[in-house]
Design a protein around this motif. Structure first.
Motif, PDB file in Angstrom:
ATOM      1  N   ARG A  45     -14.580  62.255 -48.713  1.00  0.00           N
ATOM      2  CA  ARG A  45     -14.035  61.893 -50.028  1.00  0.00           C
ATOM      3  C   ARG A  45     -12.514  62.034 -50.032  1.00  0.00           C
ATOM      4  NH1 ARG A  45     -14.965  65.549 -55.414  1.00  0.00           N
ATOM      5  NH2 ARG A  45     -13.658  64.355 -56.837  1.00  0.00           N
ATOM      6  N   LEU A  46     -12.031  63.123 -49.452  1.00  0.00           N
ATOM      7  CA  LEU A  46     -10.591  63.346 -49.408  1.00  0.00           C
ATOM      8  C   LEU A  46      -9.896  62.268 -48.575  1.00  0.00           C
ATOM      9  CD1 LEU A  46      -8.215  65.168 -50.138  1.00  0.00           C
ATOM     10  CD2 LEU A  46      -8.822  66.632 -48.203  1.00  0.00           C
ATOM     11  N   SER A  48     -10.944  59.189 -48.055  1.00  0.00           N
ATOM     12  CA  SER A  48     -10.977  57.913 -48.782  1.00  0.00           C
ATOM     13  C   SER A  48      -9.842  57.839 -49.801  1.00  0.00           C
ATOM     14  CB  SER A  48     -12.325  57.747 -49.487  1.00  0.00           C
ATOM     15  OG  SER A  48     -13.372  57.615 -48.550  1.00  0.00           O
ATOM     16  N   THR A  49      -9.653  58.940 -50.527  1.00  0.00           N
ATOM     17  CA  THR A  49      -8.575  58.982 -51.511  1.00  0.00           C
ATOM     18  C   THR A  49      -7.213  58.897 -50.836  1.00  0.00           C
ATOM     19  OG1 THR A  49      -9.946  60.358 -52.948  1.00  0.00           O
ATOM     20  CG2 THR A  49      -7.604  60.313 -53.410  1.00  0.00           C
ATOM     21  N   ALA A  50      -7.078  59.615 -49.727  1.00  0.00           N
ATOM     22  CA  ALA A  50      -5.805  59.599 -49.007  1.00  0.00           C
ATOM     23  C   ALA A  50      -5.464  58.193 -48.538  1.00  0.00           C
ATOM     24  CB  ALA A  50      -5.878  60.560 -47.826  1.00  0.00           C
ATOM     25  N   VAL A 190     -10.770  69.402 -53.772  1.00  0.00           N
ATOM     26  CA  VAL A 190     -10.697  67.978 -53.437  1.00  0.00           C
ATOM     27  C   VAL A 190     -10.427  67.161 -54.691  1.00  0.00           C
ATOM     28  CG1 VAL A 190     -12.053  65.999 -52.635  1.00  0.00           C
ATOM     29  CG2 VAL A 190     -12.113  68.154 -51.360  1.00  0.00           C
ATOM     30  N   GLU A 191     -11.054  67.525 -55.789  1.00  0.00           N
ATOM     31  CA  GLU A 191     -10.841  66.799 -57.043  1.00  0.00           C
ATOM     32  C   GLU A 191      -9.375  66.870 -57.471  1.00  0.00           C
ATOM     33  OE1 GLU A 191     -12.537  66.655 -61.657  1.00  0.00           O
ATOM     34  OE2 GLU A 191     -13.455  67.979 -60.183  1.00  0.00           O
ATOM     35  N   SER A 194      -7.260  64.850 -54.956  1.00  0.00           N
ATOM     36  CA  SER A 194      -7.503  63.412 -55.121  1.00  0.00           C
ATOM     37  C   SER A 194      -6.813  62.872 -56.359  1.00  0.00           C
ATOM     38  CB  SER A 194      -9.011  63.145 -55.196  1.00  0.00           C
ATOM     39  OG  SER A 194      -9.643  63.488 -53.985  1.00  0.00           O
ATOM     40  N   GLN A 198      -3.838  59.995 -56.497  1.00  0.00           N
ATOM     41  CA  GLN A 198      -4.071  58.752 -57.222  1.00  0.00           C
ATOM     42  C   GLN A 198      -3.146  58.565 -58.421  1.00  0.00           C
ATOM     43  OE1 GLN A 198      -8.246  59.508 -58.000  1.00  0.00           O
ATOM     44  NE2 GLN A 198      -8.899  58.120 -56.383  1.00  0.00           N
TER      45      GLN A 198
END
Length: 203
Positions: A45-46, A48-50, A190-191, A194, A198
């Motif tokens: 998840r991290l 993907s956001t990165a 992570v939230e 992220s 973003q």
């Protein structure tokens, strides 16, 4: 939390088959914590956001040449690698787990000591890309993640540990590391990371 993705790298520490999977050589030590903390999907998840935000993923592997001529077994963990035939370059156990396979062009830094900066070109690579902030995640929280993060602090980087994208052999050791590191750098979920990656850049 505010982060500039263009100046941020996510350091993915030792997400290798031999370390994080149950069938891996070090699986008896680390795999249960990896599964319980859902480290693989959280790192995914991290990442993907990165990638979406324009930050730089960088992978770290602790890996040795066949026959281990480059291994200095001066600590139990490194000694175990040779004893178990683990972390040998070219073998499946030395590969990044398939769920987190690096994308084309994403750097993979190989090292032979406990942490990612020592004896490698990691610092040179980050500075060449204008990186001033690193976010560390992976395994193990209290060994390579913390060690690499401490090195980053010494080298002048703003340093963040992703608290729920790393794990170690015990939750107690994991939590103790995070509590200590709050005095040295930053600890965030992570939230939170992220959301910061973003967020629109301030004008």
């Amino acid at each position: 939390m505010e982060l500039d993705p263009a100046k941020t790298a996510v350091l993915v520490v030792h997400m290798m088959r031999d370390i994080v999977t149950r069938e891996g050589a070090f699986g008896q030590i680390f795999a249960e914590g990896v599964e319980r903390q859902q480290v693989v999907p959280q790192v995914g998840r991290l990442l993907s956001t990165a990638r979406a935000g324009g930050a730089t993923p960088v992978y770290l592997r602790v890996v040795f040449k066949p026959g281990y001529p480059d291994l200095v077994a001066n600590c139990p963990l490194l000694g175990m690698a040779a004893q178990m035939g683990a972390l040998e370059d070219g073998k499946p156990g030395a590969e990044i787990v398939p769920e987190l396979t690096p994308q084309d062009g994403e750097p993979v830094i190989d090292h032979q000591r406990l942490t990612g900066f020592f004896g490698t070109q990691l610092d040179v690579l980050l500075r060449a890309r204008g990186i001033t902030t690193v976010v560390a995640c992976g395994v193990a929280t209290n060994i390579a993640v913390e060690g690499t993060a401490r090195e980053a602090v010494n080298l002048g980087y703003r340093t963040v540990i992703a608290s729920d994208a790393c794990s170690t052999a015990s939750d107690q050791a994991h939590q103790a590391t995070l509590e200590t590191f709050q005095l040295l750098g930053e600890v965030a979920s992570v939230e939170e990371i992220s959301a910061a990656l973003q967020a629109p850049s301030p004008q």
